[in-house]
Design a protein around this motif. Sequence first.
Motif, mmCIF file in Angstrom:
data_model
loop_
_atom_site.group_PDB
_atom_site.id
_atom_site.type_symbol
_atom_site.label_atom_id
_atom_site.label_comp_id
_atom_site.label_asym_id
_atom_site.label_seq_id
_atom_site.Cartn_x
_atom_site.Cartn_y
_atom_site.Cartn_z
ATOM 1 N N LEU A 1 10.027 51.702 110.063
ATOM 2 C CA LEU A 1 10.923 51.340 111.159
ATOM 3 C C LEU A 1 12.027 50.451 110.617
ATOM 4 O O LEU A 1 11.761 49.524 109.856
ATOM 5 N N ARG A 2 13.261 50.746 110.986
ATOM 6 C CA ARG A 2 14.398 49.925 110.559
ATOM 7 C C ARG A 2 15.201 49.527 111.783
ATOM 8 O O ARG A 2 15.389 50.318 112.695
ATOM 9 N N ASP A 3 15.657 48.289 111.784
ATOM 10 C CA ASP A 3 16.545 47.823 112.843
ATOM 11 C C ASP A 3 17.975 47.979 112.364
ATOM 12 O O ASP A 3 18.337 47.485 111.294
ATOM 13 N N LYS A 4 18.772 48.684 113.148
ATOM 14 C CA LYS A 4 20.176 48.874 112.805
ATOM 15 C C LYS A 4 21.003 47.985 113.723
ATOM 16 O O LYS A 4 20.763 47.933 114.928
ATOM 17 N N GLY A 5 21.947 47.304 113.145
ATOM 18 C CA GLY A 5 22.787 46.402 113.918
ATOM 19 C C GLY A 5 23.855 47.145 114.709
ATOM 20 O O GLY A 5 24.059 48.357 114.545
ATOM 21 N N GLU A 6 24.522 46.402 115.557
ATOM 22 C CA GLU A 6 25.615 46.992 116.336
ATOM 23 C C GLU A 6 26.757 47.339 115.386
ATOM 24 O O GLU A 6 27.013 46.636 114.412
ATOM 25 N N ARG A 7 27.420 48.444 115.666
ATOM 26 C CA ARG A 7 28.558 48.850 114.844
ATOM 27 C C ARG A 7 29.552 49.617 115.698
ATOM 28 O O ARG A 7 29.266 49.969 116.844
ATOM 29 N N GLY B 1 38.770 60.538 119.007
ATOM 30 C CA GLY B 1 39.196 59.528 118.055
ATOM 31 C C GLY B 1 39.094 58.107 118.579
ATOM 32 O O GLY B 1 39.420 57.148 117.884
ATOM 33 N N ILE B 2 38.624 57.941 119.808
ATOM 34 C CA ILE B 2 38.498 56.613 120.422
ATOM 35 C C ILE B 2 37.300 55.886 119.816
ATOM 36 O O ILE B 2 36.217 56.447 119.667
ATOM 37 N N GLU B 3 37.501 54.608 119.470
ATOM 38 C CA GLU B 3 36.410 53.795 118.935
ATOM 39 C C GLU B 3 35.471 53.378 120.060
ATOM 40 O O GLU B 3 35.916 53.003 121.139
ATOM 41 N N VAL B 4 34.182 53.457 119.766
ATOM 42 C CA VAL B 4 33.154 53.149 120.751
ATOM 43 C C VAL B 4 32.101 52.269 120.089
ATOM 44 O O VAL B 4 31.659 52.571 118.974
ATOM 45 N N PRO B 5 31.681 51.174 120.750
ATOM 46 C CA PRO B 5 30.613 50.354 120.152
ATOM 47 C C PRO B 5 29.264 51.080 120.250
ATOM 48 O O PRO B 5 28.953 51.679 121.266
ATOM 49 N N ILE B 6 28.501 51.038 119.162
ATOM 50 C CA ILE B 6 27.165 51.629 119.147
ATOM 51 C C ILE B 6 26.175 50.475 119.164
ATOM 52 O O ILE B 6 26.218 49.590 118.303
ATOM 53 N N ALA B 7 25.311 50.471 120.164
ATOM 54 C CA ALA B 7 24.375 49.368 120.380
ATOM 55 C C ALA B 7 23.344 49.286 119.240
ATOM 56 O O ALA B 7 23.036 50.288 118.602
ATOM 57 N N PRO B 8 22.834 48.081 118.991
ATOM 58 C CA PRO B 8 21.773 47.951 117.987
ATOM 59 C C PRO B 8 20.542 48.735 118.439
ATOM 60 O O PRO B 8 20.281 48.858 119.634
ATOM 61 N N ARG B 9 19.816 49.280 117.477
ATOM 62 C CA ARG B 9 18.642 50.073 117.834
ATOM 63 C C ARG B 9 17.661 50.099 116.669
ATOM 64 O O ARG B 9 17.997 49.746 115.561
ATOM 65 N N ARG B 10 16.480 50.550 116.975
ATOM 66 C CA ARG B 10 15.427 50.710 115.960
ATOM 67 C C ARG B 10 15.311 52.208 115.664
ATOM 68 O O ARG B 10 15.259 53.028 116.570
#
Length: 100
Positions: A59-65, A73-82
Amino acid sequence: MIMTTGTLTRADLAESLHKEVGLSRSDSSKIVEQILTEMCGALSQGENVKISGFGTFVLRDKGERVGRNPKTGIEVPIAPRRVLTFRASQMMRERIVGAD
């Protein structure tokens, strides 16, 4: 090993266990389900699962990016997730490479 359409299923595992070990089909199916239940339980509690000679589920925790919608082409925040990753053991890698 029994394989259908390129995918190994629970039924295939149970059938293989039945033929190789000689357990009843019902008992073989119960054992496969028990193993998968234990693995899922451990992973849901945040534990990694290591199967010697096969590999490790980590299991890895990925940070927000910031991601980009490829269509607009619109930038969208991707929530942190496991996320769950699998890392094959050296023995498994050698068997896969040797199977070609």
